[in-house]
Design a protein around this motif. Structure first.
Motif, PDB file in Angstrom:
ATOM      1  N   MET A  57       8.955  38.723 -28.062  1.00 52.38           N
ATOM      2  CA  MET A  57       8.025  39.136 -26.989  1.00 52.38           C
ATOM      3  C   MET A  57       6.584  38.882 -27.434  1.00 52.38           C
ATOM      4  O   MET A  57       6.074  39.473 -28.364  1.00 52.38           O
ATOM      5  CB  MET A  57       8.249  40.635 -26.732  1.00 52.38           C
ATOM      6  N   SER A  58       5.888  37.953 -26.786  1.00 53.13           N
ATOM      7  CA  SER A  58       4.518  37.656 -27.177  1.00 53.13           C
ATOM      8  C   SER A  58       3.581  38.644 -26.504  1.00 53.13           C
ATOM      9  O   SER A  58       3.831  39.137 -25.417  1.00 53.13           O
ATOM     10  CB  SER A  58       4.189  36.234 -26.767  1.00 53.13           C
ATOM     11  N   THR A  59       2.461  38.878 -27.186  1.00 59.10           N
ATOM     12  CA  THR A  59       1.544  39.874 -26.638  1.00 59.10           C
ATOM     13  C   THR A  59       0.511  39.180 -25.762  1.00 59.10           C
ATOM     14  O   THR A  59      -0.663  39.156 -26.090  1.00 59.10           O
ATOM     15  CB  THR A  59       0.849  40.610 -27.788  1.00 59.10           C
ATOM     16  N   THR A  60       0.953  38.579 -24.672  1.00 53.55           N
ATOM     17  CA  THR A  60       0.017  37.921 -23.752  1.00 53.55           C
ATOM     18  C   THR A  60      -0.266  38.849 -22.591  1.00 53.55           C
ATOM     19  O   THR A  60       0.576  39.635 -22.177  1.00 53.55           O
ATOM     20  CB  THR A  60       0.616  36.617 -23.228  1.00 53.55           C
ATOM     21  N   SER A  61      -1.496  38.692 -22.069  1.00 56.76           N
ATOM     22  CA  SER A  61      -1.872  39.562 -20.966  1.00 56.76           C
ATOM     23  C   SER A  61      -1.375  38.969 -19.652  1.00 56.76           C
ATOM     24  O   SER A  61      -0.903  37.832 -19.600  1.00 56.76           O
ATOM     25  CB  SER A  61      -3.393  39.690 -20.941  1.00 56.76           C
ATOM     26  N   GLN A  62      -1.515  39.763 -18.629  1.00 53.18           N
ATOM     27  CA  GLN A  62      -1.097  39.295 -17.313  1.00 53.18           C
ATOM     28  C   GLN A  62      -1.930  38.087 -16.896  1.00 53.18           C
ATOM     29  O   GLN A  62      -1.410  37.127 -16.313  1.00 53.18           O
ATOM     30  CB  GLN A  62      -1.258  40.445 -16.302  1.00 53.18           C
ATOM     31  N   LYS A  63      -3.211  38.167 -17.189  1.00 51.88           N
ATOM     32  CA  LYS A  63      -4.103  37.057 -16.840  1.00 51.88           C
ATOM     33  C   LYS A  63      -3.644  35.749 -17.496  1.00 51.88           C
ATOM     34  O   LYS A  63      -3.645  34.687 -16.876  1.00 51.88           O
ATOM     35  CB  LYS A  63      -5.511  37.405 -17.331  1.00 51.88           C
ATOM     36  N   HIS A  64      -3.257  35.887 -18.764  1.00 53.59           N
ATOM     37  CA  HIS A  64      -2.756  34.732 -19.502  1.00 53.59           C
ATOM     38  C   HIS A  64      -1.537  34.148 -18.800  1.00 53.59           C
ATOM     39  O   HIS A  64      -1.443  32.947 -18.551  1.00 53.59           O
ATOM     40  CB  HIS A  64      -2.424  35.179 -20.930  1.00 53.59           C
ATOM     41  N   ARG A  65      -0.630  35.031 -18.491  1.00 50.69           N
ATOM     42  CA  ARG A  65       0.619  34.560 -17.876  1.00 50.69           C
ATOM     43  C   ARG A  65       0.347  33.946 -16.512  1.00 50.69           C
ATOM     44  O   ARG A  65       0.965  32.940 -16.135  1.00 50.69           O
ATOM     45  CB  ARG A  65       1.595  35.732 -17.756  1.00 50.69           C
ATOM     46  N   ASP A  66      -0.584  34.529 -15.776  1.00 52.66           N
ATOM     47  CA  ASP A  66      -0.918  33.970 -14.465  1.00 52.66           C
ATOM     48  C   ASP A  66      -1.477  32.571 -14.603  1.00 52.66           C
ATOM     49  O   ASP A  66      -1.144  31.683 -13.816  1.00 52.66           O
ATOM     50  CB  ASP A  66      -1.970  34.860 -13.767  1.00 52.66           C
ATOM     51  N   PHE A  67      -2.341  32.390 -15.592  1.00 51.93           N
ATOM     52  CA  PHE A  67      -2.979  31.089 -15.739  1.00 51.93           C
ATOM     53  C   PHE A  67      -2.004  30.025 -16.194  1.00 51.93           C
ATOM     54  O   PHE A  67      -1.992  28.901 -15.689  1.00 51.93           O
ATOM     55  CB  PHE A  67      -4.164  31.189 -16.725  1.00 51.93           C
ATOM     56  N   VAL A  68      -1.194  30.397 -17.177  1.00 47.46           N
ATOM     57  CA  VAL A  68      -0.299  29.416 -17.791  1.00 47.46           C
ATOM     58  C   VAL A  68       0.886  29.110 -16.892  1.00 47.46           C
ATOM     59  O   VAL A  68       1.580  28.117 -17.078  1.00 47.46           O
ATOM     60  CB  VAL A  68       0.155  29.948 -19.178  1.00 47.46           C
ATOM     61  N   GLY A  69       1.106  29.943 -15.894  1.00 52.86           N
ATOM     62  CA  GLY A  69       2.297  29.784 -15.072  1.00 52.86           C
ATOM     63  C   GLY A  69       2.223  28.689 -14.034  1.00 52.86           C
ATOM     64  O   GLY A  69       3.251  28.264 -13.507  1.00 52.86           O
ATOM     65  N   GLU A  70       1.024  28.228 -13.746  1.00 51.88           N
ATOM     66  CA  GLU A  70       0.921  27.211 -12.693  1.00 51.88           C
ATOM     67  C   GLU A  70      -0.249  26.283 -12.998  1.00 51.88           C
ATOM     68  O   GLU A  70      -1.144  26.615 -13.772  1.00 51.88           O
ATOM     69  CB  GLU A  70       0.690  27.896 -11.343  1.00 51.88           C
ATOM     70  N   PRO A  71      -0.262  25.084 -12.389  1.00 48.20           N
ATOM     71  CA  PRO A  71      -1.405  24.180 -12.585  1.00 48.20           C
ATOM     72  C   PRO A  71      -2.683  24.875 -12.157  1.00 48.20           C
ATOM     73  O   PRO A  71      -2.724  25.565 -11.155  1.00 48.20           O
ATOM     74  CB  PRO A  71      -1.072  23.005 -11.658  1.00 48.20           C
ATOM     75  N   MET A  72      -3.732  24.628 -12.938  1.00 50.91           N
ATOM     76  CA  MET A  72      -4.946  25.415 -12.718  1.00 50.91           C
ATOM     77  C   MET A  72      -5.658  25.028 -11.430  1.00 50.91           C
ATOM     78  O   MET A  72      -6.395  25.813 -10.869  1.00 50.91           O
ATOM     79  CB  MET A  72      -5.882  25.312 -13.909  1.00 50.91           C
ATOM     80  N   GLY A  73      -5.459  23.800 -11.007  1.00 57.04           N
ATOM     81  CA  GLY A  73      -6.077  23.392  -9.745  1.00 57.04           C
ATOM     82  C   GLY A  73      -7.579  23.576  -9.778  1.00 57.04           C
ATOM     83  O   GLY A  73      -8.263  23.082 -10.668  1.00 57.04           O
ATOM     84  N   ASP A  74      -8.077  24.326  -8.836  1.00 57.38           N
ATOM     85  CA  ASP A  74      -9.514  24.512  -8.698  1.00 57.38           C
ATOM     86  C   ASP A  74      -9.956  25.918  -9.095  1.00 57.38           C
ATOM     87  O   ASP A  74     -10.983  26.412  -8.616  1.00 57.38           O
ATOM     88  CB  ASP A  74      -9.913  24.259  -7.237  1.00 57.38           C
ATOM     89  N   LYS A  75      -9.186  26.535  -9.973  1.00 60.02           N
ATOM     90  CA  LYS A  75      -9.482  27.923 -10.317  1.00 60.02           C
ATOM     91  C   LYS A  75     -10.858  28.038 -10.955  1.00 60.02           C
ATOM     92  O   LYS A  75     -11.315  27.137 -11.675  1.00 60.02           O
ATOM     93  CB  LYS A  75      -8.431  28.454 -11.297  1.00 60.02           C
TER      94      LYS A  75
END
Lengths: 384, 90
Positions: free
Chosen positions: B1-19
């Motif tokens: 279990m890695s200690t990544t935050s929700q923000k991390h997971r949100d970002f890494v979960g999909e192409p960043m596009g125009d974020k």
């Protein structure tokens, strides 16, 4: 790409600088004239065109290099062009990405840190090299004296073997080997306990092996050399591996036997002596003893706390703990099974006589029982 | 279990596009403003910088500290976030 007419004077100063750096040549002080760069470039890079390398020139070059080891590292990163910066980083083994406006500052910083660390490494490396070379020479002399043999080949081989062993192992090993001579050496400051042990063992081994040589085995001298260094390797291996070996020879027995094997074993079991298979580093461990009655008025302790249990006993205890409730579970299961069986039997039986009998016995008197019995008697003859 | 935050997971979960750059893990409002002032208004621009440094997390971390005044934790998180995004999508 080498040009056909590779005349350095036609190249720019920065180009010359980068070329020199790429060839690991000591750069002259930053503000020197182009001629000096050209000279150096000619000497080191244009070897095809230069006629002869006089020894004077080489000495001069070496002097320059020796005198200014730090000067080579000094060129200010911010003064370098992008290409030069990249080359300089490459010289330090760093493969840099594109040097753009945003990345330049980073790479300059990196080059600075590399240069500083290199400068320190050079100094330290020089010191260590001198120290090591001294100890090796000492070793060679010591070995000659111990063995009373005048052949230079052996000494060289010994030094080579030491050198090989040094390269193979870490500096700890080389430090311990260099402490081998009984004189106090510069490595006493390292203060490894293993070095003292190795010293002791070496003195014992050298005595036994010198006995061997004196007994007249000339051919085995070379073998002893090799086995000695290999034994040392094994020694250190044993220390780190802590294997449990069962061989047990005394050093006195060794001279009677052949050349190769016994020199190995006395060391191994002396080692065993010092490092029995216990976790304590000194090999000494104390077991708890019963206090003597009346000793300083201490009470006698008959019951000692539980000895540390092995994992298997712990597991067994845990399982046993669970078994008691398991018995209860089994009992409950059986009672439920019996109930279910009764119900099954009752349902199966079409006349439901047992159930009726049970019910009637609870509510009515024996008359209804007789009536039921008559019915049951009537029914079987009808069925037949 | 890695200690990544929700923000991390949100970002890494999909192409960043125009974020926006604040969508990066470790980059909050303050750091986001700093980056915007430097011209890094979108996450992909910061990605560009990361790629320029050959996906070296240490160098990128140093760069971020220099440019925004971020601390080690923030810059480390951001670098790690970008690295994982690259591993997933690049």
């Amino acid at each position: 790409m080498p040009l056909l007419k590779e005349d350095p004077s036609y190249l720019s100063k920065s180009r010359l600088k980068s070329d020199l750096v790429a060839h690991n040549v000591a750069l002259p002080p930053a503000k020197s004239k182009k001629d000096i760069y050209v000279e150096l470039h000619l000497k080191h890079i244009d070897q095809k065109h230069a006629a002869d390398f006089s020894s004077d020139e080489e000495d001069q070059i070496h002097d320059v290099e020796d005198a200014d080891p730090e000067v080579t590292e000094i060129p200010d990163p911010s003064g370098l062009t992008d290409d030069d910066l990249k080359t300089a980083l490459l010289a330090h083994g760093v493969k840099a990405g594109p040097i753009v406006a945003s990345t330049r500052a980073l790479y300059e910083k990196k080059l600075r840190t590399l240069m500083q660390s290199n400068g320190k490494d050079h100094l330290n490396g020089a010191e260590k090299g001198v120290l090591y070379s001294d100890s090796e020479e000492e070793e060679g002399d010591e070995e000659e004296d111990d063995r009373d043999s005048g052949s230079e080949g052996e000494k060289e081989e010994a030094v080579e073997q030491e050198g090989q062993a040094q390269q193979e192992r870490s500096q700890v090993t080389s430090g311990s080997q260099s402490v081998m001579p009984n004189d106090g050496s510069s490595f006493s400051s390292q203060a490894f306990s293993i070095t003292q042990m190795v010293e002791e063992m070496e003195s014992r081994v050298s005595l036994s092996t010198s006995a061997d040589t004196e007994s007249g085995l000339n051919g085995s001298n070379v073998q002893d050399n090799w086995s000695r260094s290999s034994r040392l390797d094994m020694l250190i291996q044993d220390k780190y591996n802590m294997k449990n070996k069962t061989l047990y020879y005394t050093p006195e027995v060794s001279p009677c036997k052949g050349a190769k094997k016994p020199p190995q074993e006395p060391v191994r079991d002396v080692f065993e002596d010092m490092f029995p298979n216990t976790p304590t580093p000194t090999g000494i461990y104390a077991s708890r003893r019963k206090p003597i009655k009346g000793a300083a008025g201490r009470p006698i302790q008959y019951a000692y706390p539980d000895s540390p249990a092995s994992p298997t006993t712990l597991q067994r205890r845990e399982v046993e703990r669970r078994l008691v409730p398991i018995h209860i579970q089994i009992g409950v299961f059986l009672t439920v099974a019996c109930l279910l069986y009764l119900i099954f039997v009752c349902v199966d039986d079409s006349s439901l006589s047992p159930v009726m009998a049970l019910l009637d016995s609870l509510t009515q008197e024996s008359d209804s029982k007789e009536g039921l019995q008559a019915e049951t008697q009537d029914i079987p003859p009808l069925q037949e | 279990m890695s200690t990544t935050s929700q923000k991390h997971r949100d970002f890494v979960g999909e192409p960043m596009g125009d974020k926006h750059v604040t969508a990066l893990s470790g980059i909050g409002v303050v750091l986001g403003k700093q980056l915007e002032d430097q011209g890094f208004d979108k996450a992909y621009v910061v990605l560009g910088q990361f790629l320029l440094l050959k996906k070296d997390t240490e160098m990128f971390s140093d760069w971020l500290k220099d440019v925004t005044g971020a601390n080690s934790r923030q810059s480390g998180t951001c670098a790690q976030c970008l690295k994982e995004w690259c591993d997933a999508f690049l």
